[in-house]
Design an enzyme around this catalytic site. Sequence first.
Site, PDB file in Angstrom:
ATOM      1  CG  ASN A 204     -22.631  20.152 -12.672  1.00  0.00           C
ATOM      2  OD1 ASN A 204     -23.760  19.717 -12.880  1.00  0.00           O
ATOM      3  ND2 ASN A 204     -21.596  19.374 -12.396  1.00  0.00           N
ATOM      4  N   GLY A 205     -23.790  24.501 -11.917  1.00  0.00           N
ATOM      5  CA  GLY A 205     -23.510  25.898 -11.622  1.00  0.00           C
ATOM      6  C   GLY A 205     -24.767  26.735 -11.606  1.00  0.00           C
TER       7      GLY A 205
ATOM      8  CE  LYS B 164     -19.505  15.115   9.552  1.00  0.00           C
ATOM      9  NZ  LYS B 164     -19.750  16.515   9.198  1.00  0.00           N
TER      10      LYS B 164
ATOM     11  CD1 TRP C 272     -28.720  18.876  -3.908  1.00  0.00           C
ATOM     12  CD2 TRP C 272     -28.491  21.076  -4.248  1.00  0.00           C
ATOM     13  NE1 TRP C 272     -28.900  19.509  -2.701  1.00  0.00           N
ATOM     14  CE2 TRP C 272     -28.767  20.862  -2.881  1.00  0.00           C
ATOM     15  CE3 TRP C 272     -28.313  22.386  -4.700  1.00  0.00           C
ATOM     16  CZ2 TRP C 272     -28.858  21.902  -1.963  1.00  0.00           C
ATOM     17  CZ3 TRP C 272     -28.406  23.425  -3.783  1.00  0.00           C
ATOM     18  CH2 TRP C 272     -28.673  23.178  -2.436  1.00  0.00           C
TER      19      TRP C 272
ATOM     20  CD  GLU D  72     -17.671  18.199  11.586  1.00  0.00           C
ATOM     21  OE1 GLU D  72     -17.758  17.190  10.855  1.00  0.00           O
ATOM     22  OE2 GLU D  72     -18.000  19.347  11.195  1.00  0.00           O
TER      23      GLU D  72
ATOM     24  CE  LYS E 112     -17.747  14.427   0.342  1.00  0.00           C
ATOM     25  NZ  LYS E 112     -17.706  14.235   1.803  1.00  0.00           N
TER      26      LYS E 112
ATOM     27  CB  CYS F 154     -25.708  18.542 -10.183  1.00  0.00           C
ATOM     28  SG  CYS F 154     -25.614  20.275 -10.632  1.00  0.00           S
TER      29      CYS F 154
ATOM     30  NE  ARG G 149     -20.635  16.130  -8.357  1.00  0.00           N
ATOM     31  CZ  ARG G 149     -19.524  16.852  -8.478  1.00  0.00           C
ATOM     32  NH1 ARG G 149     -18.350  16.273  -8.309  1.00  0.00           N
ATOM     33  NH2 ARG G 149     -19.575  18.137  -8.767  1.00  0.00           N
TER      34      ARG G 149
ATOM     35  CG  HIS H  99     -23.586  34.779  28.661  1.00  0.00           C
ATOM     36  ND1 HIS H  99     -23.606  35.884  29.477  1.00  0.00           N
ATOM     37  CD2 HIS H  99     -22.364  34.214  28.808  1.00  0.00           C
ATOM     38  CE1 HIS H  99     -22.437  36.005  30.092  1.00  0.00           C
ATOM     39  NE2 HIS H  99     -21.665  34.996  29.698  1.00  0.00           N
TER      40      HIS H  99
ATOM     41  CD  GLU I 264     -23.284  17.401   7.519  1.00  0.00           C
ATOM     42  OE1 GLU I 264     -22.860  18.021   6.539  1.00  0.00           O
ATOM     43  OE2 GLU I 264     -22.561  16.643   8.207  1.00  0.00           O
TER      44      GLU I 264
END
Length: 607
Positions: A99-100, A483, A75, A479, A602, A2, A27, A502, A486
Amino acid sequence: MCGIVGVVGKSNAAEILLQGLKRLEYRGYDSAGIALLNEGGTLEQVRAEGKIARLEEALAAHPVSGITGIGHTRWATHGIPSTANAHPHRAGTVALVHNGIIENHQALRSELSAAGCVFSSETDTEVIPHLIHTLLKKGKTPQEAVSACLKRLEGAYALAIIFADHPDLMIGARKGSPLAVGYASDKTVYLGSDALALAPFCERVTYLEEGDMVVIEGRDVHIFNHDGQSVRRQAHTITSESAEAEKGDYPHFMLKEIFEQPRVLAETISAFLSQEDNPLPNLTIPLEDIERVTLVACGTSYYAALVARHLLERYAHVSTAVDIASEFRYRRPVMPKNGVAIFISQSGETADTLAALRYARSAGQHTVALVNVRESSMAMEADSMLYTRAGREIGVASTKAFTTQLAALAALTLTLGRKRGAISEKDYKEAAHALGEVTDLAEKVLALEPEIQRLAEALKDTRDMFYIGRGTSYAIAYEGALKMKEISYIHAEAYAAGELKHGPLALISDNVPVLVIAPQDELFDKTASNLQETAARGGKIVLLSNAQGHRQLGDLVAEGLVMPDCHPLIAPILYVIPLQLLAYHIAVLRGTDVDQPRNLAKSVTVE
């Protein structure tokens, strides 16, 4: 995960806090709020669930003013997104943003509740102002109370704290989450979790180090280390932060950053190749004695590590292990005596990766931070640093940070291979020349955007997608799928192409697109065989390959993009660009929030 912004002694504090919070929106967050303190010692706060626009509406309905203030974008970790759980949190004369994560918050909450404290939120954060206020009531000064409080906190934090009876005082502290002090030409002092938030107001910024506490009294700044000793920390000039926070003519930061890739790739590769004789000046292990390279990262950076493992073993002949940072230290990995551990993070603040770095150091590894922020925690704590030159990346979904990581790792691989005698001079020059061509080839790939937009129209309504590849393309498949998940919220899965038979082939049908990443390399024929298996079961094939690949497989392909011919070393860099653009254009067509996708942040600074 955040954002924090604070200002001491500025008449238009509310306006400054809002502007700073808007610059921290990238963020990721789900609520926001500010607390202001006026000269008369009145403390007021306004909070709102949702975007900052909701906070602005709340402020318009209930105007507040002050000369000292703190702001926050949250967040959610502990407690749902709501106004009650939004920061700042307050107890008595104390208001703060955090934050944290406070890991021992339940024990502290029980203790404080038993002492008569009444909690109004579900957050872990609220224990901090209650604890500080309790200590103040016992006669401690604000600085003493904060110091005593910090000793009781377990976990990670960046804090900005104000006090109703001290209108020109703000105290900040950091452990595991970044925090910076900003200095303006008019002597006003600011706090921020990100230099980007401070760029419009400040000329210089000081990054607090792990365990630091800063006491801001008016225009005086005093920094103390984790032992309580007064220390001086270097101030850095803020240069291009403001410019990089503007979209220019682009509708989204993500698209702007995708199109910045040729430039930042050129800058990164040029910097690495210019120092090819000494890429790691602080390396204490002779290159020929390295027994193993360990690569550790999270998310997109983890996929860069998967690519690098392939390159390091092929071109440098060095045994290489790859780990997800959040899993790494919990299995207590056995580290070789002459080992190098490389930790990859765009921000350099990723909590899991930072913790893994500390574990590797304790295990006797030479640690290397591959980061995009020179002043980050990982850069400062590692034995050596590799610096990508992606510039500020605002979009939550990483694009240019990823490709510059790939470029840096490719350049490092060539240097290690040459120094270890694993690659001939001829092959080295050929590969180095290929790296030098990345800029021009990336421009050619970006020129495919109209075709990618057409492909996005064809795929925008799909519910499920597969991405497959072999070798380095296997990592790029991961990747590409990430994307798509996301920002478009389409269910996308990636597999090593040889693994389809498989189990995953059971999910193939004519309404499931399969994106096949197949550069013309030594594994092309194997990938082609897997493509045929997929086509035989009705899969809708979307092929990314060069012209020769399309000639060989065109009869099986429903859609495709013709990629330029390239050296295998740089194929991962080039082949991920159309996957970025495809995810972007599908997301736009589906109407999602491209730059700030739901539920994501972020920089992940909590475990």
